[in-house]
Design a protein around this motif. Structure first.
Motif, short mmCIF file in Angstrom:
data_model
loop_
_atom_site.label_atom_id
_atom_site.label_comp_id
_atom_site.label_asym_id
_atom_site.label_seq_id
_atom_site.Cartn_x
_atom_site.Cartn_y
_atom_site.Cartn_z
N GLU A 1 0.83 -1.20 0.00
CA GLU A 1 0.00 0.00 0.00
C GLU A 1 0.87 1.24 0.00
N LEU B 1 1.42 4.89 0.84
CA LEU B 1 0.94 5.96 1.69
C LEU B 1 2.09 6.88 2.04
N ALA C 1 0.14 10.18 6.12
CA ALA C 1 -1.02 9.30 6.05
C ALA C 1 -0.83 8.07 6.93
N ARG D 1 -3.41 7.14 9.98
CA ARG D 1 -4.10 5.85 10.10
C ARG D 1 -3.72 5.13 11.38
N GLY E 1 -5.60 6.17 14.29
CA GLY E 1 -6.95 5.62 14.32
C GLY E 1 -7.00 4.14 14.67
N ASP F 1 -5.15 1.60 13.12
CA ASP F 1 -4.83 0.66 12.04
C ASP F 1 -3.58 -0.15 12.39
N THR G 1 -0.28 0.16 9.73
CA THR G 1 0.47 1.41 9.82
C THR G 1 1.17 1.55 11.16
N ARG G 2 0.54 1.05 12.21
CA ARG G 2 1.21 1.07 13.53
C ARG G 2 2.47 0.22 13.49
#
Length: 303
Positions: free
Chosen positions: A201, A203, A207, A211, A214, A216, A219-220
């Motif tokens: 992905e 990003l 971004a 994410r 939030g 995700d 991404t973490r």
């Protein structure tokens, strides 16, 4: 005596006037020219505008720029604003401005700004980190910039990533022509590339951070890998330099909780029974470039 600092960047050039206490009296910005002569003329015009705005008489002028000036040839090298490379920036500016000018790498100016009256004020040894599009650094000891004999001190972004795992060898290509440099792993674009490599992905670093905030998972995980590599890289700085404080700057310094995370991650990699170096976020943000350039002239020195 008013000090004028100029931050010469790839997209903008900013100039500011500081009084003796470091208060900004005036500031001006312009788009950065794509050719060398245009850059010199822009700086000349910005300084003239600052002089007029403040009504200043004698001033000192400092300029922060990408790359470094080879002390043997007097020419700029390794600047990502490639139009600067191969030119005698300090001499050309002195001719255009009609007075002495001090020049230094932009990461060095950041470190100096934060050491003088920023997040590292009052500390004996400060290491300033720039982590954004690239990775650089600067060293200030006892309030004085330490540039080294070849004016490349602090260029930790082009050292190899310490203690690489099997899947980190040989590492990504770096803009310097080598592989596996800290910059190729720890810059903003490097974070984005690593995330894409692991997830498929594409990003941006911003971004990814949004994410992750939030909740995700992917991404973490990317931010975890990035923080681990950055901590390993900074541990080499701690082991060699033993700074009182590391001040984070550049776009990635805005990642939520990064300073505290690095503080906790550093200890296992440092050759000591305790981790005394503090990791903090900068105080002056985008203003550190012009502030540090202005501080290239200490109070007791005049052109």
């Amino acid at each position: 005596m008013i000090r004028i600092g100029v931050d010469l960047g790839g997209t903008k050039i900013e100039a500011a006037a500081l009084d003796a206490e470091g208060a900004i009296l005036a500031r001006q910005r312009t788009a950065s020219s794509k050719n060398y002569v245009g850059m010199i003329e822009s700086i000349r015009d910005l300084v003239a505008a600052i002089r007029q705005q403040t009504g200043a008489g004698p001033v000192t002028i400092g300029v922060g720029h990408p790359g470094s000036i080879n002390p043997r040839t007097g020419l700029v090298r390794n600047a990502n604003s490639s139009q600067l490379n191969g030119h005698a920036l300090d001499r050309d500016l002195e001719a255009a401005l009609g007075q002495s000018v001090r020049c230094a790498n932009d990461a060095n100016c950041f470190a100096l700004s934060e050491a003088v009256d920023g997040a590292g004020a009052g500390e004996h040894c400060v290491f300033g980190v720039i982590a954004g599009t690239g990775v650089g650094g600067g060293i200030v000891i006892n309030g004085r910039l330490h540039e080294g004999g070849g004016l490349i001190a602090g260029e930790w972004g082009h050292t190899a990533l310490p203690r690489p795992s099997a899947d980190e060898v040989p590492g990504p290509d770096c803009g310097c022509g080598r592989q596996g440099c800290v910059e190729s792993w720890c810059s903003g674009p490097a974070l984005a590339r690593d995330h894409e490599r692991m997830t498929g992905e594409a990003l941006s670093a911003d971004a990814i951070a949004a994410r992750a905030a939030g909740g995700d998972v992917q991404t973490r995980a990317s931010l975890e890998r990035h923080a681990g590599r950055l901590a390993r890289s900074l541990s080499t700085i701690v082991n060699v330099l033993d700074p009182d404080v590391i001040v984070l700057g550049g776009g990635l310094s805005n990642l939520p909780g990064l300073a505290a995370d690095l503080q906790a991650r550093l200890a296992p990699h440092v050759f000591s029974d305790e981790m005394r170096t503090r990791v903090v976020v900068n105080r002056h943000g985008d203003s550190s470039g012009v502030r540090g350039a202005a501080w290239l002239w200490p109070l007791e020195q005049r052109p």
